[in-house]
Design an enzyme around this catalytic site. Sequence first.
Site, short mmCIF file in Angstrom:
data_model
loop_
_atom_site.label_atom_id
_atom_site.label_comp_id
_atom_site.label_asym_id
_atom_site.label_seq_id
_atom_site.Cartn_x
_atom_site.Cartn_y
_atom_site.Cartn_z
CG HIS A 130 -1.94 0.99 1.33
ND1 HIS A 130 -1.70 2.31 1.61
CD2 HIS A 130 -3.29 0.87 1.18
CE1 HIS A 130 -2.84 2.98 1.63
NE2 HIS A 130 -3.83 2.12 1.37
CG ASP A 205 0.34 -2.01 6.43
OD1 ASP A 205 -0.63 -2.16 7.20
OD2 ASP A 205 0.24 -1.44 5.31
CD GLN A 208 -6.76 -4.77 4.08
OE1 GLN A 208 -7.63 -5.62 4.26
NE2 GLN A 208 -7.05 -3.50 3.90
CE LYS A 235 -7.49 -0.46 6.29
NZ LYS A 235 -8.37 -0.16 5.17
CB CYS A 379 -3.84 3.17 -1.75
SG CYS A 379 -5.10 4.44 -1.56
#
Length: 476
Positions: A130, A205, A208, A235, A379
């Site tokens: 991302h 990161d 997700q 999220k 993104c």
Amino acid sequence: MLIQGKGFNPSSFRKLVVGIDKRIPLASGKSSRYINLDNAASTPTLYPVMDRLNEFMDWYSSVHRGTGFKSMVSTQVYDHAHEIVGRFVNANPVTNTVIFVKNTTEAINKLSYRLGLSKNDIVITTTMEHHSNDLPWRSKAQVVYISVNEDGSLNYHDLEDKIKAHRNRLKLVAVSGASNVTGYKNDIHRIASLAHRAGAPVFVDAAQLAPHSPVDMKPDGHPEHIDYLAFSAHKIYAPFGTGVLIGPKRTFERGCPEYSGGGTIKIVTHSGVEWAPLPDKEEAGSPNVVGGVALAIALEYLRKLGMDRIEEYEKSLTSYTLQKLKEIKGITIYGENDPQRLDNRVGVITFNLKGIPHSLVASALAWEGGIAVRNGCFCAHPYILKLLNLSDEQVSMIQHRIRVGDRSEIPGMVRISLAAYNNKRDIDRTAAILHRINGMAESGELSKRYELSRETGSYRPVDVEVKFDRFFSFSR
């Protein structure tokens, strides 16, 4: 609304989702139950989160400096929220700090400022990232990108080679836990081990990853320990404006925070500053107490349900979704599309329909079936360009069109992203509408019913006008 019982049950969990039965208008003039398959962007919240949050609001007040009783209650709850978040990913509370920020993007930017990087330093990241795990590093250091294989998965041979080649100047390996484009899960512990052997820390990161899989940072000193981790509450069923950055206290104890002012200090004179202890030093201004508490409530609830059980259910639903999508005429699914190979992925699936622009497919799903998806490049432009096999000449043409304000032929994909409350009926409905879209395209009906905005690249149904303040307005 609270549903009692131990462990995760898909049908019970679905009933906990706020707004799950909302009906929305269609292009036909009829209405349909809203189906949200855009969970990679943001999830709805849960009634147990709302209920506990409303309970807390009776006690909400300023934190850390108020002498009132509500301030003391709020301070204890807010500080405890940090502990709960750290426990969710097995972070050592003695050596690590949990810092509340707005979102993962802010978390990564904060880390980029606090590592003391220079232009001679190397940060290794990947082609699948991302933008938020790419752009912050570019202005602070030299960025080296790990390539991806033809199917979009990480090339671990290239990773090992580049870590070895740059180990003398390597300051960080920064990777996504799971791709927001193809759903690929990277082996974060294998990557951590490789980075540590070269003397470099690793950042993950987990925006997700954390909502869909158990995350274990592992003990400090473990070869597979995750040094830095970030994810977003919106999220993971707590969309109240909070994100998280977790990392070693020693990183944030040295130097000055990138934002300073109220809440970050012990004492200030005209000649000096003594900074507050962590995490206060890194949470400038009045913090988002409500957002932090909501996240802690959501994570505690998910922890009790069992993230391993949530992951197993989402795997089965991902398998079912892939099976149904592969029945669609003219579909191209990007990344791993084998319904039986689910160990290294989460429920993020991108695709295109032959001969139909991605933005038209996404719009038709919404207006024909009440199905929310996302389309575009998510993104992650370099990754999308790689997966679509676009040439340098094609990319140059795209850049030119964007500069002159024409987004009508911008390449991209359609993305379905699943969550633990989705079910097979959602997928069956989506597959049925995709079949219908193909039929409408073949008959020419689709191009007649939808018009393109060249400026935005989006499609809207012809002669359909919706007054959105009918659904929510600040004036009653």
